[in-house]
Design a protein around this motif. Structure first.
Motif, short mmCIF file in Angstrom:
data_model
loop_
_atom_site.label_atom_id
_atom_site.label_comp_id
_atom_site.label_asym_id
_atom_site.label_seq_id
_atom_site.Cartn_x
_atom_site.Cartn_y
_atom_site.Cartn_z
N ASN A 280 0.85 -1.19 0.00
CA ASN A 280 0.00 0.00 0.00
C ASN A 280 0.89 1.25 0.00
O ASN A 280 1.82 1.35 0.78
CB ASN A 280 -0.90 0.00 1.24
CG ASN A 280 -1.85 -1.19 1.24
OD1 ASN A 280 -2.83 -1.19 0.52
ND2 ASN A 280 -1.55 -2.21 2.03
N LEU A 283 -0.78 4.68 3.27
CA LEU A 283 -1.44 4.51 4.56
C LEU A 283 -0.76 5.35 5.63
O LEU A 283 0.45 5.57 5.60
CB LEU A 283 -1.43 3.04 4.98
CG LEU A 283 -2.07 2.04 4.02
CD1 LEU A 283 -2.13 0.66 4.67
CD2 LEU A 283 -3.47 2.49 3.60
N VAL A 288 -3.07 2.57 10.57
CA VAL A 288 -2.79 1.13 10.50
C VAL A 288 -2.78 0.53 11.91
O VAL A 288 -3.34 -0.55 12.14
CB VAL A 288 -1.46 0.84 9.76
CG1 VAL A 288 -1.10 -0.64 9.85
CG2 VAL A 288 -1.56 1.28 8.31
N ASP A 393 -5.31 0.76 0.33
CA ASP A 393 -5.32 2.18 -0.02
C ASP A 393 -6.72 2.66 -0.38
O ASP A 393 -7.06 3.82 -0.15
CB ASP A 393 -4.38 2.43 -1.21
CG ASP A 393 -2.91 2.33 -0.82
OD1 ASP A 393 -2.54 2.91 0.22
OD2 ASP A 393 -2.15 1.67 -1.55
#
Ligand SMILES: *[C@@H]1O[C@H](CO)[C@@H](O)[C@H](O)[C@H]1NC(C)=O
Length: 416
Positions: A280, A283, A288, A393
């Motif tokens: 990704n 982020l 996360v 994403d």
């Protein structure tokens, strides 16, 4: 009366929609009071059921209503409605958008970034009436008319049942509350169950358009080593390990299972998010962390097995009971019936957005999906490719508003 028909009768009686309002009294939104078939729940919700509104919406200054809907096989699902933008909305008729998350997460997954980056809030602020779905088995949708989530019977389902029961129930509540056709947004498994439904002609009469983010239909090119290994395991020993019941990614056997996969050569679980979903680009580290705390949500082991079959077989079909006799028993055929994606109505407005780094929704598999859609009316199909995007994403990218969501809003406005 057989047990089965008794159960059907019982769920029919229960098939009324219960609405719980968790908003503070001053914020009560007045559009649906007294609607037929809607009642307020008298009992206070159990502690783990404070709901998504309280957990992640009201705090950002948006109105939010909790709904419960009972599927025709008895699962009690929670659905949230954000009826208007933060600044309020006046009286105009807002078009409903239903947002459906993927596997191993729940509706919370759309609400983890700072408010101005989250899809539900962006849609609400742009004049839409936003509805968030939560699949059976996830934190806020873990109840059933008579089955107990601590027992295996509760977990006897795969994504076929989400097509047959969950989606119709969530579409039903949105449709009955708004009286309008629905714009749909799905991510990952939320795209697969939608495509499967549409291919059987389900829901399309209540649908205005559909947005498919990280579309998943064909999975045979999945590139994540961890995912491929997991898929292999789900077809093998794992079903005896988990007994075909709950698959809780936060549970101990599941954690040990994951650890054992991470010990394989070539699997790097240092960054679990990348190991599972691809690299990704965009982020936010705090998001996360929040995700790993609040998210991985339970699903049925049978659902994971079904997904693993999709990886193995390279076709989109119903759950394979593994031998001809069992399949005949369930389907009257020795092979599970195929969802024929060519049958998706050709004039259904579709918006697909997929990423070049997505390890689950691989470019080549999206190519197969686009091939199945090759007879779609050209002016009804919008395809967006984002080279640097991977699976997560699309829900959590810090720039997803600019890269994806603004285009989604333009698409919805075009088909209103
Ligand atoms: C990342 O998330 C934190 C916590 O929500 C927030 O304060 C920060 O502004 C975010 N960063 C970006 C680039 O959006």
């Amino acid at each position: 009366m057989s047990l089965h028909s008794l159960f059907n009768f019982a769920t029919l009686c229960l098939s009324i929609t219960i609405v719980i309002l968790v908003e503070p009294p001053l914020q009560v939104f007045g559009a649906n009071r007294g609607s037929f078939g809607v009642m307020k729940s008298a009992a206070p919700p159990p502690p783990e059921q404070v709901g998504l509104c309280a957990a992640a919406v009201l705090v950002h200054g948006y109105k939010c209503q909790e709904f419960e809907v009972i599927t025709d096989d008895g699962y009690i699902l929670s659905v949230q409605r954000i009826p208007e933008g933060r600044a309020g909305g006046g009286g105009e008729k807002r078009q409903p958008v239903l947002i459906q998350h993927g596997v191993l997460v729940d509706g919370m997954t759309w609400l983890l970034n700072p408010a101005e980056q989250n899809l539900p809030f962006i849609l609400a602020d742009n004049g839409f009436d936003v509805w968030i779905a939560n699949t059976r088995g996830t934190r806020f949708s873990r109840r059933h008319a008579h089955l107990d989530p601590a027992k295996p019977e509760y977990w006897d389902w795969s994504w076929d049942e989400l097509v047959l029961h969950d989606l119709p129930a969530t579409f039903g509540i949105v449709y009955s509350q708004t009286g309008q056709k629905i714009h749909y947004v799905g991510h990952s498994l939320g795209t697969l169950i939608a495509l499967a439904s549409f291919s059987e002609g389900r829901l399309v009469d209540r649908l205005k358009s559909a947005v498919l983010l990280s579309p998943v239909a064909y999975l045979s090119h999945m590139t994540t080593t961890l995912g491929v290994l997991a898929a292999k395991s789900f077809l093998g020993e794992i079903t005896t390990l988990f007994g075909m019941a709950e698959f809780n990614p936060k549970g101990e056997p599941e954690a040990n299972f994951l650890k054992s996969l991470c010990a394989y050569p070539g699997v790097d679980c240092y960054d679990l998010m990348s190991a599972l979903t691809g690299k990704n680009c965009c982020l936010n580290t705090s998001t996360v962390e929040y995700f790993l705390k609040s998210e991985p949500q339970s699903t049925a082991t049978k659902n994971m097995v079904h997904l693993a079959q999709t990886v193995r077989d390279g076709i989109v079909s119903k759950f394979d009971y593994g031998n001809a006799d069992y399949n005949v028993e369930h389907y009257g055929e020795s092979k599970p019936p195929v969802y024929n994606l060519v049958n998706i109505p050709h004039d259904l407005p579709l918006f697909l957005s997929y990423g070049g780094q997505d390890a689950l929704s691989d470019e080549r598999d999206v190519g197969l999906l686009l091939d199945a859609l090759k007879f779609h009316d050209l002016d009804k199909l919008t395809v967006q490719f984002i080279k640097e995007y991977a699976h997560a994403d699309f829900i959590m990218g810090v720039n997803a508003k600019d890269r994806v969501y603004n285009a989604v809003i333009t698409f919805f406005r075009h088909y209103q």
